[in-house]
Design a protein around this motif. Structure first.
Motif, PDB file in Angstrom:
ATOM      1  N   UNK A  70       0.823  -1.213   0.000  1.00  0.00           N
ATOM      2  CA  UNK A  70       0.000   0.000   0.000  1.00  0.00           C
ATOM      3  C   UNK A  70       0.856   1.262   0.000  1.00  0.00           C
ATOM      4  N   UNK A  71       2.026   1.201   0.638  1.00  0.00           N
ATOM      5  CA  UNK A  71       2.928   2.351   0.664  1.00  0.00           C
ATOM      6  C   UNK A  71       3.695   2.475  -0.658  1.00  0.00           C
ATOM      7  N   UNK A  72       4.117   1.341  -1.177  1.00  0.00           N
ATOM      8  CA  UNK A  72       4.946   1.308  -2.384  1.00  0.00           C
ATOM      9  C   UNK A  72       4.140   1.609  -3.641  1.00  0.00           C
ATOM     10  N   UNK A  73       2.887   1.206  -3.659  1.00  0.00           N
ATOM     11  CA  UNK A  73       2.067   1.370  -4.863  1.00  0.00           C
ATOM     12  C   UNK A  73       0.886   2.300  -4.551  1.00  0.00           C
ATOM     13  N   UNK A 146       6.499  -5.107  -6.763  1.00  0.00           N
ATOM     14  CA  UNK A 146       7.339  -4.385  -7.733  1.00  0.00           C
ATOM     15  C   UNK A 146       6.636  -4.343  -9.088  1.00  0.00           C
ATOM     16  N   UNK A 147       6.021  -5.455  -9.465  1.00  0.00           N
ATOM     17  CA  UNK A 147       5.293  -5.495 -10.733  1.00  0.00           C
ATOM     18  C   UNK A 147       4.132  -4.500 -10.725  1.00  0.00           C
ATOM     19  N   UNK A 148       3.378  -4.478  -9.634  1.00  0.00           N
ATOM     20  CA  UNK A 148       2.245  -3.555  -9.535  1.00  0.00           C
ATOM     21  C   UNK A 148       2.704  -2.100  -9.561  1.00  0.00           C
ATOM     22  N   UNK A 149       3.856  -1.830  -8.926  1.00  0.00           N
ATOM     23  CA  UNK A 149       4.379  -0.459  -8.892  1.00  0.00           C
ATOM     24  C   UNK A 149       4.913  -0.025 -10.250  1.00  0.00           C
TER      25      UNK A 149
END
Length: 246
Positions: A70-73, A146-149
């Motif tokens: 939630x923080x990364x993306x 990482x993929x979602x971001x």
């Protein structure tokens, strides 16, 4: 009077971003507290006790990695809608894969593992193997996050997002494999049964990974047929899920 209204409006505009950020943080915290509470209740009801350290390890891991995601993306309103609703153009076959998987993970694995723990169906998995699986599970979820971001078109269901200018993404983990989100989730699922000390959950998750592989095949075919530029991208990035294998 008009001047006072204008001042009041200006003050609201100045305060608004702070209030919105505070409100977002509160909602964020409440969402994960509720989620953790639901997982804890499921584990307690399924296992029949508050024991079973591996159950709490899994819950802590899942919640912590969810917070990281939630923080990364950070989601824009349109992407939040894309990932939480069924929009026009969603492939019918994808509903039959995604909806059951959404129920199975993360709730179903806890139910099965809890029942397994209650009735002692599985022999104990060595603690060292549980710790190794935990490390691998973290790696898997980092790959999927990482993929979602890296992919602004990373939706919940398979559809060509024409209205958003959908293009083939070749950044981040997409430089190495075409469906890194599924790769990471597959790793996590295969490790979850071990973390939960349940061979039966591991077996069930193997079937869930099989469903993800099927989805990969169908989604890749859809993208090659319908998404401009994807066929050329697929020629450059040959592997779907596992580099050097498939």
């Amino acid at each position: 009077m008009i001047i006072e209204k204008e001042r009041s409006s200006m003050n609201k505009e100045r305060i608004s971003p702070e209030v919105k950020e505070r409100s977002r943080a509160v909602k964020f915290l409440l969402r994960f507290l509720i989620y953790a509470g639901i997982l804890a209740i499921i584990w307690r009801l399924a296992s029949g006790s508050w024991g079973g350290w591996y159950g709490w390890l899994y819950i802590s891991l899942d919640v912590a990695l969810g917070i990281l995601a939630a923080i990364w993306v950070p989601l824009t309103p349109e992407m939040e809608q894309e990932r939480t609703s069924i929009k026009a153009g969603v492939k019918q076959w994808d509903k039959y894969i995604v909806i059951p998987l959404s129920v199975w993970y993360p709730f179903g694995v806890l139910v099965l593992a809890g029942i397994d723990s209650r009735f002692g169906w599985s022999s104990n998995i060595p603690a060292a193997l549980i710790y190794l699986a935990t490390i691998a599970a973290v790696g898997g979820r980092i790959i999927s996050t990482w993929a979602a971001a890296s992919n602004p078109f990373y939706g919940r269901f398979v559809r060509i997002q024409t209205e958003r200018g959908h293009i083939a993404v070749d950044q981040g983990p997409y430089r190495y494999i075409r469906h890194p989100g599924y790769s990471g989730l597959s790793i996590f699922l295969l490790c979850a049964g071990i973390i939960l000390n349940s061979w039966w959950t591991l077996l069930a998750n193997v079937l869930a990974v099989g469903a993800l592989i099927l989805r990969t095949v169908l989604e890749d075919r859809t993208l090659q047929d319908e998404l401009s530029g994807y066929a050329a991208y697929a020629q450059e990035v040959r592997y779907r899920l596992l580099p050097g294998v498939w």
